[in-house]
Design a protein around this motif. Structure first.
Motif, mmCIF file in Angstrom:
data_model
loop_
_atom_site.group_PDB
_atom_site.id
_atom_site.type_symbol
_atom_site.label_atom_id
_atom_site.label_comp_id
_atom_site.label_asym_id
_atom_site.label_seq_id
_atom_site.Cartn_x
_atom_site.Cartn_y
_atom_site.Cartn_z
ATOM 1 N N SER A 1 0.832 -1.205 0.000
ATOM 2 C CA SER A 1 0.000 0.000 0.000
ATOM 3 C C SER A 1 0.864 1.251 0.000
ATOM 4 O O SER A 1 1.894 1.318 0.691
ATOM 5 C CB SER A 1 -0.942 0.008 1.202
ATOM 6 N N PHE A 2 0.445 2.248 -0.785
ATOM 7 C CA PHE A 2 1.128 3.527 -0.857
ATOM 8 C C PHE A 2 0.269 4.654 -0.284
ATOM 9 O O PHE A 2 0.764 5.754 -0.056
ATOM 10 C CB PHE A 2 1.488 3.842 -2.311
ATOM 11 N N SER A 3 -1.031 4.374 -0.068
ATOM 12 C CA SER A 3 -1.962 5.363 0.465
ATOM 13 C C SER A 3 -3.203 4.611 0.942
ATOM 14 O O SER A 3 -3.193 3.383 1.029
ATOM 15 C CB SER A 3 -2.325 6.392 -0.616
ATOM 16 N N SER A 4 -4.279 5.326 1.226
ATOM 17 C CA SER A 4 -5.543 4.679 1.597
ATOM 18 C C SER A 4 -6.286 4.143 0.377
ATOM 19 O O SER A 4 -7.383 3.592 0.512
ATOM 20 C CB SER A 4 -6.430 5.651 2.371
ATOM 21 N N HIS A 5 -5.704 4.330 -0.806
ATOM 22 C CA HIS A 5 -6.266 3.832 -2.065
ATOM 23 C C HIS A 5 -5.354 2.765 -2.658
ATOM 24 O O HIS A 5 -4.140 2.755 -2.394
ATOM 25 C CB HIS A 5 -6.407 4.975 -3.080
ATOM 26 N N LEU A 6 -5.932 1.892 -3.453
ATOM 27 C CA LEU A 6 -5.143 0.899 -4.186
ATOM 28 C C LEU A 6 -4.931 1.363 -5.623
ATOM 29 O O LEU A 6 -5.824 1.965 -6.234
ATOM 30 C CB LEU A 6 -5.869 -0.446 -4.213
ATOM 31 N N PRO A 7 -3.764 1.068 -6.210
ATOM 32 C CA PRO A 7 -3.566 1.332 -7.638
ATOM 33 C C PRO A 7 -4.521 0.475 -8.481
ATOM 34 O O PRO A 7 -4.748 -0.699 -8.171
ATOM 35 C CB PRO A 7 -2.116 0.916 -7.878
ATOM 36 N N VAL A 8 -5.069 1.085 -9.517
ATOM 37 C CA VAL A 8 -5.890 0.370 -10.497
ATOM 38 C C VAL A 8 -5.043 0.199 -11.752
ATOM 39 O O VAL A 8 -4.578 1.180 -12.335
ATOM 40 C CB VAL A 8 -7.182 1.148 -10.824
ATOM 41 N N ILE A 9 -4.844 -1.061 -12.155
ATOM 42 C CA ILE A 9 -3.996 -1.385 -13.303
ATOM 43 C C ILE A 9 -4.865 -2.032 -14.369
ATOM 44 O O ILE A 9 -5.509 -3.049 -14.129
ATOM 45 C CB ILE A 9 -2.875 -2.368 -12.907
ATOM 46 N N ILE A 10 -4.877 -1.438 -15.560
ATOM 47 C CA ILE A 10 -5.676 -1.997 -16.653
ATOM 48 C C ILE A 10 -4.832 -2.038 -17.924
ATOM 49 O O ILE A 10 -4.180 -1.058 -18.290
ATOM 50 C CB ILE A 10 -6.965 -1.183 -16.887
ATOM 51 N N ASP A 11 -4.830 -3.201 -18.570
ATOM 52 C CA ASP A 11 -4.144 -3.394 -19.841
ATOM 53 C C ASP A 11 -5.167 -3.333 -20.978
ATOM 54 O O ASP A 11 -6.225 -3.989 -20.901
ATOM 55 C CB ASP A 11 -3.430 -4.735 -19.891
ATOM 56 N N TYR A 12 -4.827 -2.577 -22.013
ATOM 57 C CA TYR A 12 -5.713 -2.400 -23.173
ATOM 58 C C TYR A 12 -5.005 -2.882 -24.440
ATOM 59 O O TYR A 12 -3.789 -2.730 -24.580
ATOM 60 C CB TYR A 12 -6.071 -0.918 -23.356
ATOM 61 N N ASP A 13 -5.774 -3.467 -25.330
ATOM 62 C CA ASP A 13 -5.254 -3.913 -26.608
ATOM 63 C C ASP A 13 -5.220 -2.728 -27.577
ATOM 64 O O ASP A 13 -6.033 -2.603 -28.488
ATOM 65 C CB ASP A 13 -6.131 -5.040 -27.171
ATOM 66 N N ILE A 14 -4.288 -1.830 -27.316
ATOM 67 C CA ILE A 14 -4.109 -0.623 -28.134
ATOM 68 C C ILE A 14 -2.619 -0.496 -28.394
ATOM 69 O O ILE A 14 -1.815 -0.459 -27.473
ATOM 70 C CB ILE A 14 -4.643 0.628 -27.401
ATOM 71 N N GLU A 15 -2.248 -0.389 -29.645
ATOM 72 C CA GLU A 15 -0.831 -0.396 -30.002
ATOM 73 C C GLU A 15 -0.214 1.001 -30.001
ATOM 74 O O GLU A 15 0.974 1.163 -29.710
ATOM 75 C CB GLU A 15 -0.635 -1.025 -31.389
ATOM 76 N N SER A 16 -0.979 2.041 -30.322
ATOM 77 C CA SER A 16 -0.403 3.374 -30.401
ATOM 78 C C SER A 16 -1.393 4.398 -29.865
ATOM 79 O O SER A 16 -2.606 4.187 -29.873
ATOM 80 C CB SER A 16 -0.019 3.717 -31.841
ATOM 81 N N LEU A 17 -0.834 5.515 -29.406
ATOM 82 C CA LEU A 17 -1.666 6.594 -28.889
ATOM 83 C C LEU A 17 -2.125 7.536 -30.008
ATOM 84 O O LEU A 17 -2.964 8.384 -29.789
ATOM 85 C CB LEU A 17 -0.868 7.393 -27.856
#
Length: 258
Positions: free
Chosen positions: A242-258
């Motif tokens: 834990s780094f704070s009272s919140h948890l990190p949200v990690i999401i992977d997307y099938d997107i190759e470029s911005l």
């Protein structure tokens, strides 16, 4: 493409707990942080808040001891937007920082906190009325959006550990939950995490200040344009440290470029 979002309860204390060492190990394309509680000047000048290989952008608050958001990105944006033009010109204690790329835009967002029945709730409600209007307007543009941050609203009973105890609290009031419902059902945005994970015990915030202690809320969201709903490959909350009272949200997307 991996996106990480986290409300840090002050970036200095989160850094002391190892946040930036952890972020450097995650190979994220984009990182959105909220509740920095320091000035953009200090963030830009201090090497402790530099991530090698990333461009960084910050938006602080008039009172630098609260609020503040950041975006770290491996690719340089075409443009940065500070705020979304709320009615009083300061986004009413919330914060909105947007980075525009060729095909997509990403926003690091922090909604105001409030106490039900007080003027702070009125401020929070005005913020969301303005934000809803803004998100409705841009939904017609030919680009896709990611809105990552602490929304300070839980949408459904599955998103709080004790629904009966929370129903009169700001963040779980009927009209607040309806706001997210409008974003999902009427305007067409999607809760990226829920597209992958429907578990009832996936909370991201504990008002007690300690992860797993007391009532848990899922208020940290990555909302995405309707066109992106089939791109979600993986979604998780990081619980190992834990780094704070919140948890990190990690999401992977099938997107190759911005």
């Amino acid at each position: 493409m991996r996106i990480i979002s986290l409300a840090v309860d002050g970036i200095q204390q989160a850094t002391e707990k190892g946040l930036f060492e952890w972020l450097a190990s995650q190979d994220a394309t984009l990182i959105c942080l909220q509740d920095l509680r320091t000035s953009a000047y200090k963030l830009e000048e201090c090497q402790d808040y530099v991530l090698d290989g990333y461009f960084s952008y910050f938006l602080d608050a008039p009172d630098a001891t609260k609020n503040g958001v950041a975006i770290y990105t491996r690719e340089m944006p075409k443009a940065i937007m500070y705020g979304f033009g709320a009615s009083n010109g300061e986004d009413m204690e919330g914060r909105y920082l947007q980075a525009d790329f060729e095909r997509i835009s990403i926003c690091s967002l922090l909604a105001p906190e409030a106490i039900a029945g007080t003027s702070s709730q009125e401020t929070k409600d005005r913020f969301f009325r303005d934000l809803l209007g803004h998100l409705t307007k841009i939904s017609h543009k030919r680009r896709d959006y990611f809105f990552c941050g602490n929304w300070n609203i839980a949408h459904r009973e599955a998103d709080v550990s004790e629904p009966a105890a929370c129903e009169a609290l700001s963040g779980f009031l009927p009209h607040e939950r309806q706001t997210l419902g409008q974003l999902y059902n009427a305007i067409g945005y999607a809760d990226a995490f829920r597209l992958f994970n429907s578990d009832r015990d996936e909370f991201t915030f504990w008002p007690s200040g300690e992860i797993g202690k007391g009532c848990g809320w899922r208020t940290d969201l990555q909302l995405i344009s309707n066109n992106l709903r089939h791109s979600v490959e993986y979604a998780v909350t990081y619980k190992a440290k834990s780094f704070s009272s919140h948890l990190p949200v990690i999401i992977d997307y099938d997107i190759e470029s911005l």
